[in-house]
Design an enzyme around this catalytic site. Structure first.
Site, short mmCIF file in Angstrom:
data_model
loop_
_atom_site.label_atom_id
_atom_site.label_comp_id
_atom_site.label_asym_id
_atom_site.label_seq_id
_atom_site.Cartn_x
_atom_site.Cartn_y
_atom_site.Cartn_z
N GLY A 1 1.63 11.42 5.09
CA GLY A 1 0.50 11.84 5.91
C GLY A 1 -0.82 11.28 5.40
N LYS B 1 -3.41 2.31 -2.23
CA LYS B 1 -3.09 3.36 -1.25
C LYS B 1 -4.17 3.44 -0.17
CE LYS B 1 -1.30 7.17 0.38
NZ LYS B 1 -0.26 6.90 1.40
N SER C 1 0.81 -1.22 0.00
CA SER C 1 0.00 0.00 0.00
C SER C 1 0.85 1.27 0.00
CB SER C 1 -0.90 0.00 1.24
OG SER C 1 -1.65 1.18 1.29
N GLY D 1 11.41 -4.17 2.66
CA GLY D 1 12.71 -4.24 2.00
C GLY D 1 12.85 -5.32 0.96
N CYS E 1 -1.94 4.33 12.72
CA CYS E 1 -2.31 5.75 12.66
C CYS E 1 -2.57 6.26 14.08
CB CYS E 1 -3.58 5.97 11.88
SG CYS E 1 -3.86 4.80 10.61
C1 LIG Z 1 5.58 6.46 0.11
C2 LIG Z 1 4.97 5.40 0.97
C3 LIG Z 1 3.60 5.46 1.28
C4 LIG Z 1 3.01 4.47 2.09
N1 LIG Z 1 1.66 4.53 2.36
C5 LIG Z 1 1.08 3.53 3.09
C6 LIG Z 1 -0.34 3.52 3.32
O1 LIG Z 1 -1.10 4.37 2.83
N2 LIG Z 1 -0.85 2.51 4.11
C7 LIG Z 1 -0.06 1.53 4.64
O2 LIG Z 1 -0.57 0.65 5.34
N3 LIG Z 1 1.28 1.50 4.41
C8 LIG Z 1 1.86 2.47 3.65
N4 LIG Z 1 3.22 2.43 3.41
C9 LIG Z 1 4.03 1.32 3.97
C10 LIG Z 1 4.30 0.23 2.92
O3 LIG Z 1 3.11 -0.34 2.44
C11 LIG Z 1 5.22 -0.88 3.50
O4 LIG Z 1 4.59 -1.46 4.61
C12 LIG Z 1 6.58 -0.35 3.93
O5 LIG Z 1 7.05 0.63 3.02
C13 LIG Z 1 7.65 -1.44 4.05
O6 LIG Z 1 7.86 -2.12 2.83
P1 LIG Z 1 9.04 -1.75 1.79
O7 LIG Z 1 10.32 -1.71 2.56
O8 LIG Z 1 8.97 -2.81 0.75
O9 LIG Z 1 8.69 -0.39 1.22
C14 LIG Z 1 3.82 3.41 2.60
C15 LIG Z 1 5.19 3.37 2.29
C16 LIG Z 1 5.77 4.33 1.49
C17 LIG Z 1 7.25 4.23 1.16
#
Ligand SMILES: Cc1cc2nc3c(=O)[nH]c(=O)nc-3n(C[C@H](O)[C@H](O)[C@H](O)COP(=O)(O)O)c2cc1C
Length: 305
Positions: free
Chosen positions: A73, A46, A22, A245, A131
């Site tokens: 945010g 998202k 997401s 990651g 949140c």
């Molecule tokens: C730019 C950005 C926006 C994110 N928005 C959300 C969100 O709206 N809801 C949510 O549960 N996680 C959100 N996340 C968290 C990611 O879904 C994920 O859990 C986290 O980035 C770890 O995974 P990764 O290291 O593969 O990015 C967001 C992460 C990033 C980088």
């Protein structure tokens, strides 16, 4: 023979264990020139709230060593515009659509879940409990087992869709929160969300992010995520989705071997928009190379003795 890659998350059947995380894949449209959405296990969109949100002022993204910080945010179009403007486009694909939701109060979580229930083209809800809890003085919902359980129950009773609760790593014992969500009726858990971090511009002596702190993601968080997934898988009996990651096939394989039933790919999409396709193909190639006929034989196959 092609290895079987189908996995089950509660009642949800995915054609393979690879999903988008997401907030890193929008509502899918911008990635469609690079990614065949039909080949994904699921798209996780998202985070959606009852009302639209503008998010935080910029700068709200900062690259760090081995990862990135974000303080978006929770900007989003709100539940009505999502259903009217974003979902119809996603419906044309043969993939599962998982809607990530959040609220400012326990009641609001239930209302977002109810608003999305029965809407064609939505296959599951992922509940972001990282949140601030406005009702209880700004603490984060997902840091308190009791409140995590309350949120899970509110969503569970508002929908018949599979409920996946997404856990925060910013806690002392993630398995305690995991147990509370399982007891409250979660069908599955996904972890991890971002780790709290910050970064400073030393010349100007100001934070790089306008919000001062942000969520850390990317390769730097993988060992932490893997450890949390491994501990959680041993503690609960519902499926766990591994996130954190995952940049290439071997990272996804690590989570599956640790016991995750599926994975989500986040930050890597910003580096290589095709990465999810590479990982789907990479998992298939690994299974074939090792003579594994079904990906479920690989899940949880870690040898520790
Ligand atoms: C730019 C950005 C926006 C994110 N928005 C959300 C969100 O709206 N809801 C949510 O549960 N996680 C959100 N996340 C968290 C990611 O879904 C994920 O859990 C986290 O980035 C770890 O995974 P990764 O290291 O593969 O990015 C967001 C992460 C990033 C980088």
């Amino acid at each position: 023979m092609k290895p079987r890659t189908e996995v089950k998350i509660g009642g949800l059947v995915l054609k393979n264990p690879v999903m988008t995380a997401s907030g890193t894949f929008g509502y899918g449209e911008e990635y469609s020139p690079y990614v065949d959405l039909n080949r994904l296990g699921a798209v996780v969109v998202k985070g959606i709230s009852l009302e639209p949100r503008r998010g935080n002022p910029p700068p709200r993204i900062m690259e760090t060593t081995g990862g990135m910080l974000n303080a978006i945010g929770l900007q989003n179009v709100g539940v009505k515009a999502f259903v009217a403007d974003k979902l119809p486009w996603l419906r044309q694909f043969d993939t599962k659509v998982i809607v990530n939701i959040f609220g400012e109060t326990v009641d609001e979580y239930g209302r977002v879940a109810a608003a999305l229930s029965g809407v064609p083209g939505i296959h599951a809800l992922e509940v972001n409990i990282s949140c601030p809890n406005v009702q209880r003085g700004g603490h984060v919902f997902g840091c308190d087992p009791e409140v995590s359980g309350e949120v899970t129950r509110a969503v569970r009773s508002a929908t018949d869709l599979p409920v996946i609760v997404k856990l925060s790593p910013n806690v002392s014992d993630i398995t305690e929160i995991a147990c509370a969500c399982e007891a409250a009726g979660a069908d599955a858990l996904s972890l991890i969300n971002t780790l709290m971090g910050m970064s400073i511009d030393v010349e100007r002596r100001i934070p790089h992010l306008r919000n001062v702190t942000g969520g850390l993601s990317g390769p730097v968080v993988k060992p932490v995520a893997l450890r949390m997934v491994w501990s959680t898988v041993k503690t609960v009996s519902i499926p766990v989705i591994g996130i954190g990651g995952i940049m290439e096939t071997d990272d996804a394989l690590e989570f599956l071997i640790a016991g995750a039933t599926a994975v989500q790919v986040g930050t890597a999409n910003f580096v290589n928009p095709r990465v999810t396709m590479d990982i789907v193909e990479g998992i298939e190639a690994y299974l074939a190379r090792h003579g594994i006929r079904d990906v479920n034989e690989l899940i949880g196959s870690l040898k520790t003795d």
